[in-house]
Each structure stands twice: as structure tokens, then as C-alpha cells.
Design a protein around this motif. Structure first.
Motif, PDB file in Angstrom:
ATOM      1  N   PHE A 152       0.827  -1.343  -0.028  1.00  0.00           N
ATOM      2  CA  PHE A 152      -0.021   0.052  -0.101  1.00  0.00           C
ATOM      3  C   PHE A 152       0.727   1.184   0.076  1.00  0.00           C
ATOM      4  O   PHE A 152       0.525   2.258  -0.397  1.00  0.00           O
ATOM      5  N   LYS A 153       2.086   1.123   0.585  1.00  0.00           N
ATOM      6  CA  LYS A 153       2.976   2.454   0.596  1.00  0.00           C
ATOM      7  C   LYS A 153       3.263   2.646  -0.783  1.00  0.00           C
ATOM      8  O   LYS A 153       3.652   4.142  -0.821  1.00  0.00           O
ATOM      9  N   SER A 154       3.396   1.939  -1.700  1.00  0.00           N
ATOM     10  CA  SER A 154       3.865   2.156  -3.177  1.00  0.00           C
ATOM     11  C   SER A 154       2.593   3.178  -3.775  1.00  0.00           C
ATOM     12  O   SER A 154       3.106   3.561  -5.098  1.00  0.00           O
ATOM     13  N   ILE A 155       1.609   3.161  -3.080  1.00  0.00           N
ATOM     14  CA  ILE A 155       0.490   3.988  -4.090  1.00  0.00           C
ATOM     15  C   ILE A 155       0.307   5.364  -3.657  1.00  0.00           C
ATOM     16  O   ILE A 155       0.341   5.707  -2.718  1.00  0.00           O
ATOM     17  N   PRO A 156       0.756   5.968  -4.592  1.00  0.00           N
ATOM     18  CA  PRO A 156       0.640   7.911  -4.480  1.00  0.00           C
ATOM     19  C   PRO A 156      -0.873   7.843  -4.265  1.00  0.00           C
ATOM     20  O   PRO A 156      -1.643   7.581  -4.965  1.00  0.00           O
ATOM     21  N   GLY A 157      -1.253   9.193  -3.440  1.00  0.00           N
ATOM     22  CA  GLY A 157      -2.464   9.426  -3.320  1.00  0.00           C
ATOM     23  C   GLY A 157      -3.002   9.086  -2.100  1.00  0.00           C
ATOM     24  O   GLY A 157      -4.262   9.742  -1.638  1.00  0.00           O
ATOM     25  N   LEU A 158      -2.474   8.230  -1.378  1.00  0.00           N
ATOM     26  CA  LEU A 158      -3.021   7.554  -0.084  1.00  0.00           C
ATOM     27  C   LEU A 158      -2.303   8.433   0.870  1.00  0.00           C
ATOM     28  O   LEU A 158      -1.305   8.445   1.069  1.00  0.00           O
ATOM     29  N   VAL A 180      -4.145   6.451   5.967  1.00  0.00           N
ATOM     30  CA  VAL A 180      -4.925   5.593   5.341  1.00  0.00           C
ATOM     31  C   VAL A 180      -4.132   4.339   5.003  1.00  0.00           C
ATOM     32  O   VAL A 180      -4.477   3.321   5.433  1.00  0.00           O
ATOM     33  N   THR A 181      -2.778   4.611   4.738  1.00  0.00           N
ATOM     34  CA  THR A 181      -1.963   3.613   4.413  1.00  0.00           C
ATOM     35  C   THR A 181      -1.507   2.767   5.773  1.00  0.00           C
ATOM     36  O   THR A 181      -1.411   1.534   5.664  1.00  0.00           O
ATOM     37  N   GLU A 182      -1.109   3.384   6.789  1.00  0.00           N
ATOM     38  CA  GLU A 182      -1.015   2.772   8.058  1.00  0.00           C
ATOM     39  C   GLU A 182      -2.189   1.909   8.537  1.00  0.00           C
ATOM     40  O   GLU A 182      -1.936   0.570   8.957  1.00  0.00           O
ATOM     41  N   LYS A 183      -3.268   2.211   8.268  1.00  0.00           N
ATOM     42  CA  LYS A 183      -4.502   1.395   8.646  1.00  0.00           C
ATOM     43  C   LYS A 183      -4.676   0.183   7.652  1.00  0.00           C
ATOM     44  O   LYS A 183      -4.834  -0.873   8.140  1.00  0.00           O
ATOM     45  N   LEU A 184      -4.263   0.435   6.348  1.00  0.00           N
ATOM     46  CA  LEU A 184      -4.352  -0.592   5.397  1.00  0.00           C
ATOM     47  C   LEU A 184      -3.123  -1.663   5.835  1.00  0.00           C
ATOM     48  O   LEU A 184      -3.425  -2.931   5.657  1.00  0.00           O
ATOM     49  N   GLU A 185      -2.100  -1.223   6.149  1.00  0.00           N
ATOM     50  CA  GLU A 185      -1.004  -2.116   6.396  1.00  0.00           C
ATOM     51  C   GLU A 185      -1.149  -3.108   7.602  1.00  0.00           C
ATOM     52  O   GLU A 185      -0.809  -4.229   7.763  1.00  0.00           O
ATOM     53  N   LYS A 186      -1.800  -2.213   8.460  1.00  0.00           N
ATOM     54  CA  LYS A 186      -2.108  -2.895   9.783  1.00  0.00           C
ATOM     55  C   LYS A 186      -3.233  -4.059   9.886  1.00  0.00           C
ATOM     56  O   LYS A 186      -2.842  -5.158  10.234  1.00  0.00           O
ATOM     57  N   PHE A 187      -4.211  -3.453   9.054  1.00  0.00           N
ATOM     58  CA  PHE A 187      -5.368  -4.791   8.956  1.00  0.00           C
ATOM     59  C   PHE A 187      -5.402  -5.656   7.921  1.00  0.00           C
ATOM     60  O   PHE A 187      -5.940  -6.725   7.889  1.00  0.00           O
TER      61      PHE A 187
END
Length: 625
Positions: free
Chosen positions: A573-579, A583-590
């Protein structure tokens, strides 16, 4: 003593929660501070309004009580935004506050499986693994249950402000709950502080109504409940009155900002942005010469009037001067002064879509405890919490409404995924699928659920299915019928004063014109002339929205397919610009397995979902090359 469900609080959320649970066959206990105050309208004497009317209709369609009670105790019914499209219209009713409370108390007392007990719930009974199994009251009683629903309103550590004076209360002169929110915080829930307020009430004999604008109800009032007989519905309509603040009023208020609790730092909680106090309005809109005020009768006796638009926590001497500066209120006798109230709430992102807390099993929250404002928002949450608690006991699938199904779905989804830092109220603008969610379609959208849960009886369900059949058949006929430009058709259009057509048009597009009335409809579609007037009006509305609704349904189907998309394992998710970083932290966590699961994470916005969807597609295409 053991119950299936215990509901804490007898306000609008508590009533709907306890009635739903009991009617679904669950042994239910409603614990409330004062039995006499079950169903009390703490603030304004009205139900419904823009978007709020949708919520009441949806509560009713599923089998709740608010609409029926409003029809039985209403003293003025009016459709707001009547000149605009049906999607943004909202029904509002002034109620007799005393009769409303009496009605709801009687219903609760006479509902099988429902018991009422007067006491303060001092604490929850909780097992070591954060699992609720009952409540303990101030008098030392312990009641055990499978589920507990908290509908505490403004009572958790409630603190009332009138100028420099403060006192502990959950509502004027009613004791607050002093320990429950402290325990919730200790159990790991994020507890915050909010504020709301109410205006003064005036002795009607001291008001000069002759200098005010009279504001009456509709000539043909429509009931809230789909179960109320429309032909027999003919309530007595009492007027409200309009007056205005003036520069003198504003001078009095601004000259006392230094004594206003909201400006001195005395009040810590955040107030409702869309229902501000008069001192807040004067401060924020200093260029305004006046603000509109509605004087609304509190009961059919009309002995007291509520000043809608003049909510305040100013000192009583300032309130007197302020009120007496208003046209028609120069000699007003104040029966009850306005006040602000601060109270504890639980961050709604702590909840699942079922309204059960994520950290504490078997505990549900509904109403103002979830940072909402309004009787209607509370009632909707209470109904959903009661249904879900009952379903969970039976091991059945939870009842979660989608955003395209109901305003209730929008309300709950907004709360649990986005959260709020101020009292949340419903607006039509919050519902992206509002063309599908019109007030009058609530029964078509939701009554099947109510019937399934045993909250809507067979007779009412048959009426809904009849309505659906008549409308669907009429729409299908018009959508497939061409209206050609032959001589007699052109003459008909001229006779009913409608623009002519060049070649041919689908009948549904003609009926969908804004200028079409029931009388014109009868001429254009003679085969449906004998349709019931109420249904005929709904058919015309369906025609007006037909093309837009069709487009919106296709968008919904596209969205559903998108949300079914699987997210690749170890997706970066960290590689997606625009997030955003959050949001990135939450997506990485869950690490959600699908886009739908990602959309359920608090703080992950629809825009973020679109970006992720686009990048998954791009990577899949790159892999295929």
C-alpha cells in the motif's frame, strides 16, 4: 434475574431498541432513571424534517414505533421543500410533547416480553475477557443478560450550564449517570465530550402573536406511518409563528460574550455545527441584522411555546433582556430558561456496523452516546441495535443496511467508518444514492426486512406488496409504450397544455415531465385512471426519476463488483501515491483481503478505495503483458 436483552435508557433510542427486542421474542428489560420520562422530547417539540423525515419513515417501514406515535400525537404536519424534488422533501410534525411521552410509556408497559425498571445503571457486569453479561444499579440490583444496549443520551456525566452557574444533570433537574462512562473508558473505549443546548420556553399568554407571521400546516396532511390509514388521517393543525432577532438583540448578546460559557472556556465539549446557539450565530455571522425564530407550541394546550432558533446558555438576566428585545416577546414571561449541557459520548468508530462495540463483546451503543444529535437519528440506531442484539442471540446473520438501501445505512456507515468530532445530524446531502431513498419508497425498500423479523405483520406486508405491484406494473407499461406524434396525440398534448413532440417518445418520459399532474396523467395514461390517488402520485414520481434511478442503479452494481475485488497478498500500500499516511497505516495494519473489507476500515474513504482499485487493475494488466 436473567434477561435476553437489557436496554439502558428510556429515550427515543431506548424505546425502539427495547420494543424491537421484545417484539422479536426476547425477554427484555428497560432500565430508566424516571419511568415518567420514557419518550420525553428533551428539546424541540417536533419529529422529522429534512432527511430526518426519511429516518422516521424508515424506522416505521421496518416496524418501529416513532411514526405511529407521531401520527397519534402530532399537532401540525408539513412537508418541507415541497416545491423541490421528492428526493429532498422531508415531512415534519409538531408534536404534543406530553401526549407523545404518555403514548410511548403506555406502549412500553403493554408490550409482551418487555419489563420496565426505574433505577440508575451504575456499572456493567463484565467478564475478564471484556464480555458484558449484565448490569448493576445504584440500588445494588444485579440483572444478568445475553446483551446490553446503552442508550444514555446526554446523561453520562451530564453537566448543565446557565451563565456562570453549573449543576450536574442529564436533563434539566434530572440526575446524571456519574460512573458508567468512567467504566467504559477503563474498559478501553475512547470516550469524549460533546455539548448541546436548548432555548427558553415562554408562557403563551404573554406573547403578542398579532405582530408575528403565522406558519400553518399542510391543507392535506400526510401521516408519517405507512400503517396509519391515510383516508381517515385528519389531525387538528395548530400554527407556529415566525419572528426575528434584531440589532438590539445582537447587541445584548455580543455585549455579554464575556459571560457566555461557550466563549469563556467553561464549556469544553464541541457543540452541533448545524444547530448552533444564538450567541454562536451572532459571533459567527456578525454581518447579519437578524435571525429567524419559530415559536412552536409544546402541547395541544398551547400554554408554553418553544423558541426554535434561540438556543442559549447565557445567564438568566441576559436571556430576559435578549428575549424582551424581540418583536412580539416584549412582555414575555419565561417559564423555563435555556441551557447548554455537556455529556460524555463513545467514539462511534469503536463500533461494528451492528452497533456492537468492537472491544467489549455483547455491548451495543445507540443514540447520542454515539455522538449523534436528534430524536430521529437516535430512534434509528436504537431500532438497529435492538434487532441485531436479538439476531445475535439466535445465532443469525446481522442486519446491516447498505448506503444504497436506506438513510439508516448512511447514518451508521458514516458513524462507524468516518467517526465525528461534533454531534452528527443527518442531511440529504450525506446520501449519495438519495434518488433511490425517497421517503415514500421506504416501505418498498425495507418492510420485507421488518416482516422477516416479525416487526411488520402479514396484513401490512400485503399492502406493501400491493403498492409494489401497482407501481412496478405501471412503470413497466409506460417504459415500453411509445407515444407517437399522430394527430390525436398532438391534439391531446395541446389540450393539456404540454409541449408537443417531434416524432415519438416513451410514455414514461412524458409522464416524467415536471409539469405533469394527476389530472394530466389520467389523460395520458387512461388505462391507469382508476388507480388510487396516493399510488397515482407515486407512479408520477417514479416516472420523473426513472432515467436517473436507472443510471444510479447501474453505478451501484458497478460499485458492488468493484468491492468484491480481491487485494493481492503482500500488497504494498505504501507504493500507491495519493493515499494519506493515516490510510496507508491502517491498510498495512489490517491487511484487508478485499476492497469491501478495506472500505469497512474506519478512515478509509471511498476516494482511497477508488485509488486502490485503479492500481490493482494497472498491476494486473502489467502482469498479463
Amino acid at each position: 434475574m436473567k434477561y435476553d436483552v437489557i436496554v439502558v435508557g428510556g429515550g427515543h433510542a431506548g424505546i425502539e431498541a427495547s420494543l424491537a427486542s421484545a417484539r422479536m421474542g426476547k425477554k427484555t428489560l428497560l432500565v430508566t432513571m424516571l419511568v415518567e420520562q420514557i419518550g420525553a422530547a428533551s428539546c424541540n417539540p417536533a419529529i422529522g424534517g429534512l432527511a430526518k423525515g426519511h429516518l422516521v419513515r424508515e424506522i416505521d417501514a421496518i416496524g418501529g414505533e416513532m411514526g405511529l406515535c407521531t401520527d397519534a400525537t402530532g399537532i401540525q404536519f408539513r412537508v418541507l421543500n415541497a416545491s423541490k424534488g421528492a428526493a429532498v422533501q422531508g415531512t415534519r410534525a409538531q408534536i404534543d410533547m406530553d401526549k407523545y411521552r404518555e403514548y410511548m410509556r403506555e406502549v412500553c408497559h403493554n408490550t409482551p416480553n418487555l419489563e420496565i425498571y426505574q433505577d440508575e445503571v451504575e456499572s456493567l457486569l463484565v467478564k475478564d475477557e471484556n464480555e458484558v453479561y449484565g448490569v448493576k444499579t445504584k440500588l445494588g440490583e444485579e440483572f444478568l443478560s445475553e446483551k446490553v444496549i446503552l442508550t444514555t443520551g446526554t446523561f453520562m456525566r451530564g453537566l448543565i450550564h446557565i451563565g456562570e452557574q453549573t449543576y450536574d444533570a442529564g436533563r434539566a433537574w434530572e440526575l446524571p449517570s456519574s460512573t458508567l462512562s468512567i467504566q467504559l473508558k477503563e474498559l478501553g473505549l475512547n470516550v469524549g465530550r460533546l455539548k448541546t443546548g436548548t432555548p427558553a420556553r415562554i408562557d403563551s399568554g404573554s406573547i403578542d402573536f398579532s405582530v408575528m407571521e403565522e406558519h400553518g400546516g399542510d391543507e392535506k396532511p400526510m401521516p408519517f406511518s405507512f400503517r396509519t390509514n391515510k383516508k381517515e388521517f385528519n389531525p387538528t393543525q395548530f400554527p407556529c409563528y415566525i419572528t426575528y432577532t434584531n440589532t438590539g438583540t445582537h447587541s445584548t448578546i455580543s455585549g455579554n460574550f464575556h459571560r457566555a460559557p461557550m466563549f469563556t472556556g467553561q464549556i469544553e465539549g464541541t457543540g452541533p455545527r448545524y444547530c448552533p446557539s444564538i450567541e454562536d450565530k451572532v459571533n459567527r455571522f456578525a454581518d447579519r441584522d437578524r435571525h429567524q425564530l419559530f415559536l412552536e407550541p409544546q402541547t395541544a394546550m398551547r400554554t408554553e411555546y418553544y423558541i426554535n432558533g434561540l438556543s442559549t446558555s447565557l445567564p438568566i438576566d441576559v436571556q430576559k433582556q435578549m428575549i424582551h428585545s424581540i418583536v412580539g416577546l416584549e412582555n414575555a414571561k419565561i417559564i423555563r430558561y435555556g441551557y447548554a449541557i455537556e455529556y460524555d459520548y463513545v467514539d462511534p468508530t469503536e463500533l461494528k456496523h451492528t452497533l456492537e462495540t468492537k472491544k467489549i463483546k455483547n455491548l451495543y451503543n445507540a443514540g447520542q452516546i454515539n455522538a449523534t444529535t436528534g430524536y430521529e437519528e437516535a430512534g434509528a440506531q436504537g431500532l438497529m441495535a435492538g434487532i441485531n442484539a436479538a439476531l445475535a442471540i439466535d445465532g443469525k446473520e446481522p442486519f446491516v443496511l447498505r448506503r444504497d438501501e436506506a438513510y439508516i445505512g448512511v447514518l451508521i456507515d458514516d458513524l462507524v467508518t468516518k467517526g465525528t468530532n461534533e454531534p452528527y445530524r443527518m442531511f440529504t446531502s450525506r446520501a449519495e444514492y438519495r434518488l433511490l431513498l425517497r421517503e415514500e419508497s421506504s416501505d418498498l425498500r425495507l418492510s420485507a426486512y421488518g416482516h422477516k423479523f416479525g416487526l411488520i405483520d402479514d396484513e401490512q406486508n400485503k399492502k406493501v406488496e400491493h403498492k409494489r405491484k401497482v407501481i412496478d406494473e405501471a412503470v413497466e407499461f409506460m417504459a415500453n409504450e411509445w407515444f407517437t406524434s399522430k394527430k390525436e396525440n398532438l391534439q391531446l398534448l395541446e389540450e393539456i397544455e404540454e409541449d408537443k413532440i417531434k416524432d415519438r417518445a416513451k410514455l414514461i418520459d412524458l409522464v416524467g415531465r415536471n409539469s405533469i399532474t394527476p389530472e394530466k396523467f389520467d389523460r395520458l395514461v387512461p388505462s391507469l385512471k382508476d388507480t388510487e390517488e396516493y399510488l397515482k402520485e407515486q407512479i408520477i414520481v417514479e416516472a420523473k426519476y426513472y432515467r436517473y434511478v436507472d443510471k444510479q442503479k447501474k453505478q451501484i452494481e458497478k460499485m458492488k463488483k468493484m468491492l468484491e475485488m480481491k487485494i493481492p497478498e503482500n500488497f504494498d500500500f505504501k507504493s500507491i501515491p495519493g493515499l494519506s499516511n493515516e490510510v496507508t497505516e491502517k491498510l498495512e495494519k489490517f491487511n484487508p483481503p478485499t476492497l469491501f473489507n478495506a472500505s469497512e476500515i474506519s478512515g478509509v474513504t471511498p476516494a482511497a478505495i477508488d485509488i486502490i482499485h485503479m492500481y490493482i487493475n494497472l498491476r494486473q494488466k502489467s502482469a498479463e503483458k
